[in-house]
Motif scaffolding. Structure first.
Motif, mmCIF file in Angstrom:
data_model
loop_
_atom_site.group_PDB
_atom_site.id
_atom_site.type_symbol
_atom_site.label_atom_id
_atom_site.label_comp_id
_atom_site.label_asym_id
_atom_site.label_seq_id
_atom_site.Cartn_x
_atom_site.Cartn_y
_atom_site.Cartn_z
ATOM 1 N N SER A 1 36.863 52.129 54.500
ATOM 2 C CA SER A 1 36.950 51.317 53.287
ATOM 3 C C SER A 1 38.330 51.533 52.677
ATOM 4 C CB SER A 1 35.873 51.723 52.298
ATOM 5 O OG SER A 1 34.601 51.512 52.866
ATOM 6 N N VAL A 2 38.952 50.445 52.220
ATOM 7 C CA VAL A 2 40.300 50.520 51.658
ATOM 8 C C VAL A 2 40.444 49.547 50.499
ATOM 9 C CG1 VAL A 2 41.428 51.204 53.811
ATOM 10 C CG2 VAL A 2 41.210 48.794 53.259
ATOM 11 N N THR A 3 41.460 49.782 49.685
ATOM 12 C CA THR A 3 41.857 48.811 48.674
ATOM 13 C C THR A 3 43.085 48.099 49.217
ATOM 14 O OG1 THR A 3 41.043 50.211 46.891
ATOM 15 C CG2 THR A 3 42.621 48.496 46.298
ATOM 16 N N ILE A 4 43.039 46.770 49.241
ATOM 17 C CA ILE A 4 44.159 45.996 49.761
ATOM 18 C C ILE A 4 44.860 45.271 48.619
ATOM 19 C CG2 ILE A 4 43.200 45.716 52.075
ATOM 20 C CD1 ILE A 4 42.263 42.910 51.239
ATOM 21 N N SER A 5 46.162 45.125 48.754
ATOM 22 C CA SER A 5 46.973 44.393 47.784
ATOM 23 C C SER A 5 47.603 43.210 48.504
ATOM 24 C CB SER A 5 48.090 45.271 47.226
ATOM 25 O OG SER A 5 47.566 46.374 46.553
ATOM 26 N N TYR A 6 47.625 42.056 47.836
ATOM 27 C CA TYR A 6 48.244 40.878 48.428
ATOM 28 C C TYR A 6 48.725 39.956 47.322
ATOM 29 C CZ TYR A 6 43.830 38.553 47.346
ATOM 30 O OH TYR A 6 42.747 38.041 46.700
ATOM 31 N N GLN A 7 49.650 39.086 47.693
ATOM 32 C CA GLN A 7 50.174 38.111 46.741
ATOM 33 C C GLN A 7 49.493 36.781 47.015
ATOM 34 O OE1 GLN A 7 54.427 37.776 46.938
ATOM 35 N NE2 GLN A 7 54.576 37.120 44.818
ATOM 36 N N ASP A 8 48.937 36.160 45.972
ATOM 37 C CA ASP A 8 48.243 34.886 46.157
ATOM 38 C C ASP A 8 49.240 33.728 46.164
ATOM 39 O OD1 ASP A 8 48.859 34.287 43.495
ATOM 40 O OD2 ASP A 8 46.833 34.657 42.764
ATOM 41 N N GLU A 9 48.718 32.512 46.313
ATOM 42 C CA GLU A 9 49.550 31.317 46.421
ATOM 43 C C GLU A 9 50.416 31.092 45.184
ATOM 44 O OE1 GLU A 9 46.114 31.106 46.655
ATOM 45 O OE2 GLU A 9 45.985 31.178 48.824
ATOM 46 N N ALA A 10 49.960 31.567 44.033
ATOM 47 C CA ALA A 10 50.693 31.387 42.774
ATOM 48 C C ALA A 10 51.699 32.516 42.528
ATOM 49 C CB ALA A 10 49.712 31.303 41.611
ATOM 50 N N GLY A 11 51.797 33.467 43.463
ATOM 51 C CA GLY A 11 52.749 34.545 43.323
ATOM 52 C C GLY A 11 52.228 35.752 42.557
ATOM 53 N N ARG A 12 50.950 35.742 42.183
ATOM 54 C CA ARG A 12 50.347 36.880 41.470
ATOM 55 C C ARG A 12 49.855 37.911 42.475
ATOM 56 N NH1 ARG A 12 48.136 32.332 38.692
ATOM 57 N NH2 ARG A 12 46.389 32.491 40.124
ATOM 58 N N TRP A 13 50.036 39.186 42.132
ATOM 59 C CA TRP A 13 49.538 40.255 42.983
ATOM 60 C C TRP A 13 48.081 40.529 42.663
ATOM 61 C CZ3 TRP A 13 51.518 42.187 47.270
ATOM 62 C CH2 TRP A 13 52.867 41.904 47.539
ATOM 63 N N ARG A 14 47.288 40.678 43.693
ATOM 64 C CA ARG A 14 45.850 40.932 43.567
ATOM 65 C C ARG A 14 45.510 42.214 44.314
ATOM 66 N NH1 ARG A 14 43.722 36.999 40.117
ATOM 67 N NH2 ARG A 14 44.706 35.037 40.594
ATOM 68 N N GLU A 15 44.447 42.862 43.881
ATOM 69 C CA GLU A 15 43.901 44.006 44.600
ATOM 70 C C GLU A 15 42.418 43.768 44.817
ATOM 71 O OE1 GLU A 15 44.553 47.873 43.010
ATOM 72 O OE2 GLU A 15 46.706 47.796 43.387
ATOM 73 N N GLU A 16 41.964 44.102 46.011
ATOM 74 C CA GLU A 16 40.547 43.977 46.346
ATOM 75 C C GLU A 16 40.108 45.204 47.125
ATOM 76 O OE1 GLU A 16 39.538 40.463 48.504
ATOM 77 O OE2 GLU A 16 40.381 39.127 46.986
ATOM 78 N N TYR A 17 38.878 45.564 46.935
ATOM 79 C CA TYR A 17 38.255 46.643 47.700
ATOM 80 C C TYR A 17 37.628 46.024 48.943
ATOM 81 C CZ TYR A 17 34.994 50.318 48.989
ATOM 82 O OH TYR A 17 34.281 51.272 49.675
ATOM 83 N N SER A 18 37.917 46.591 50.088
ATOM 84 C CA SER A 18 37.349 46.110 51.343
ATOM 85 C C SER A 18 36.471 47.198 51.941
ATOM 86 C CB SER A 18 38.469 45.742 52.320
ATOM 87 O OG SER A 18 37.927 45.361 53.561
ATOM 88 N N ASP A 19 35.190 46.917 52.025
ATOM 89 C CA ASP A 19 34.226 47.846 52.610
ATOM 90 C C ASP A 19 34.353 47.762 54.129
ATOM 91 O OD1 ASP A 19 32.068 49.271 53.529
ATOM 92 O OD2 ASP A 19 30.561 48.106 52.459
ATOM 93 N N GLY A 20 34.778 48.834 54.767
ATOM 94 C CA GLY A 20 34.988 48.847 56.209
ATOM 95 C C GLY A 20 33.738 48.565 57.021
ATOM 96 N N GLY A 21 32.576 48.695 56.415
ATOM 97 C CA GLY A 21 31.330 48.425 57.130
ATOM 98 C C GLY A 21 30.832 47.009 56.952
ATOM 99 N N ASP A 22 31.527 46.221 56.150
ATOM 100 C CA ASP A 22 31.129 44.839 55.880
ATOM 101 C C ASP A 22 31.686 43.939 56.974
ATOM 102 O OD1 ASP A 22 30.214 42.533 54.714
ATOM 103 O OD2 ASP A 22 31.818 42.428 53.229
ATOM 104 N N ARG A 23 30.947 43.784 58.046
ATOM 105 C CA ARG A 23 31.412 43.034 59.209
ATOM 106 C C ARG A 23 30.855 41.618 59.182
ATOM 107 N NH1 ARG A 23 35.423 44.713 59.430
ATOM 108 N NH2 ARG A 23 35.743 43.583 61.324
#
Length: 86
Positions: free
Chosen positions: A50-72
Motif C-alpha cells: 500500500s502506498v500514497t501516490i502523488s500526481y498532477q491532474d489535467e488542471a495542473g493541481r497536485w493530488r495525493e491518493e492512497y492506493s491499497d496494494g491488495g485492491d486488484r
C-alpha cells in the motif's frame, strides 16, 4: 472495483491482445496471443504494498491518493474466435 477486459484479436498479420484500443505485440498464432493475455491477466492479480501516490491532474493541481496494494482489478479475456471443441 475496476474491471479490465483483454480482447484476443487479429492484428498486423498475426494475433494480439487488446486493452482499451491499445494492442500488444503481434504473435504468430492465436494460441500464443491467448497465452500472453493469460500471463498478463495473472500478473494483474498480484498484490503490492500500500502506498500514497502523488500526481498532477489535467488542471495542473497536485493530488495525493492512497492506493491499497491488495485492491486488484477484476480481469477477463474475451476471445470471439470460433474454435472447434475437442
Amino acid at each position: 472495483m475496476v474491471k479490465i477486459t483483454y480482447e484476443i484479436v487479429p492484428h498486423d498479420g498475426g494475433w494480439a491482445y487488446r486493452l482499451g484500443g491499445v494492442y500488444s505485440e503481434t504473435f504468430a498464432s492465436h494460441d500464443q496471443a491467448l497465452e500472453a493475455a493469460r500471463i498478463v491477466m495473472a500478473e494483474q492479480q498480484v498484490g503490492d504494498e500500500s502506498v500514497t501516490i502523488s500526481y498532477q491532474d489535467e488542471a495542473g493541481r497536485w493530488r495525493e491518493e492512497y492506493s491499497d496494494g491488495g485492491d486488484r482489478p477484476e480481469v477477463e479475456i474475451v476471445d470471439s474466435v470460433d474454435r472447434p471443441s475437442d
